[in-house]
Write a protein that holds these residues in place. Sequence first.
Motif, PDB file in Angstrom:
ATOM      1  N   UNK A 270       2.781   0.121  -8.595  1.00 25.64           N
ATOM      2  CA  UNK A 270       1.771   1.077  -8.118  1.00 25.64           C
ATOM      3  C   UNK A 270       0.364   0.535  -8.390  1.00 25.64           C
ATOM      4  N   UNK A 271       0.195  -0.090  -9.559  1.00 27.39           N
ATOM      5  CA  UNK A 271      -1.105  -0.667  -9.943  1.00 27.39           C
ATOM      6  C   UNK A 271      -1.473  -1.830  -9.015  1.00 27.39           C
ATOM      7  N   UNK A 272      -0.488  -2.703  -8.755  1.00 26.83           N
ATOM      8  CA  UNK A 272      -0.768  -3.845  -7.866  1.00 26.83           C
ATOM      9  C   UNK A 272      -1.161  -3.366  -6.474  1.00 26.83           C
ATOM     10  N   UNK A 273      -0.466  -2.321  -6.009  1.00 27.42           N
ATOM     11  CA  UNK A 273      -0.801  -1.775  -4.682  1.00 27.42           C
ATOM     12  C   UNK A 273      -2.227  -1.236  -4.693  1.00 27.42           C
ATOM     13  N   UNK A 274      -2.571  -0.526  -5.760  1.00 26.55           N
ATOM     14  CA  UNK A 274      -3.925   0.036  -5.865  1.00 26.55           C
ATOM     15  C   UNK A 274      -4.970  -1.075  -5.836  1.00 26.55           C
ATOM     16  N   UNK A 275      -4.650  -2.196  -6.499  1.00 18.34           N
ATOM     17  CA  UNK A 275      -5.604  -3.316  -6.548  1.00 18.34           C
ATOM     18  C   UNK A 275      -5.820  -3.969  -5.176  1.00 18.34           C
TER      19      UNK A 275
END
Length: 325
Positions: A270-275
């Motif tokens: 989820x964090x990588x997608x947000x980045x």
Amino acid sequence: MKCLKTLLAALCITFSAGALAQAWPARNITWIVPFAAGGPTDAMARDIADKVSKQMGQVIVIENAAGAGGTIGAAKAARATPDGYTFLVGHMGYMGAGPALYKKLSYDPVKDFDAVFRFPDTPLVLLVGKSSPYKSAADLIAAAKAAPGKVNFSNAGLGSSSHLIAALFEAKAGIDVTQVAYKGAAPAINDLIAGQVDVMFDQSNTALPQVQGGRLTALALTSTSPMPQQYPGVPPLAEKVLPGFEAATWYGLYAPKGVPREVVQKMHQAYLKALGDKEWTRRMGSQGILLLPDASYAPEAFAKHTASEVERWRKVVTDAKIQLD
Ligand code: ASP
């Protein structure tokens, strides 16, 4: 019979962890921030939590559990149930330097936590109030040499990065200052603005609005390169005054040890997608936040980084003679 029971119990644990991770997140998630609201850790955590929660479709609640340089909140997180609903926002101080600083620390950053993902880093800024007599880091060092113990530095708590970087600055510059501890950088910077203390190292993201708003003056940076967009004309300490000086605060998300692997993976994804939101990363960059290569954010890389930082700080703390208990 005993064998069968053990096998069934093991299967049952695997099954329930798997089932839990599948349904996760089914309710609000808490991220413990062990500093006062409004400081750099809090600001960064809220910003990242907001983006990650949108990706996951679940609310992330920030719980500020401030005190003792972050060790109170970290201890609380270490004791939490590893069910994927409580996490710790950890940083260089209590999750890196902590074991070297405190002989009696109630948690172990490596053994009691699973690393989830690393945040971007933030360099620090050496700040003084508007009516300060110090116009440069060299002025400040000269004044501290002339009157040992007279210059006051505010910090976010003993063992916080603002405290540790100031202690390294003291050791490298060969000066003796008085450190005044608060429950986070937010109250510490307020007292700097109010003129109650003389100097503070704060992270670039929360120092910037104060400098741009004319409430504080930036004397130097702890990064080795200048930051002309954010801090025009402000030199790195390494440039002339303290060659080789370099520091940045690292942060990241941890879960209490034993959290289901799928939870870690889902949170990291989820964090990588947000980045992937370039407008967001551009905005972070414009605050002086240092983005890292994607591989550094990964749980395994962050776990390795934490372990190597615990070792690195043992030497730094011994060399700079910083002991807190
Ligand atoms: N990260 C800050 C420090 O250690 C504290 C805070 O976020 O309030 O200096």
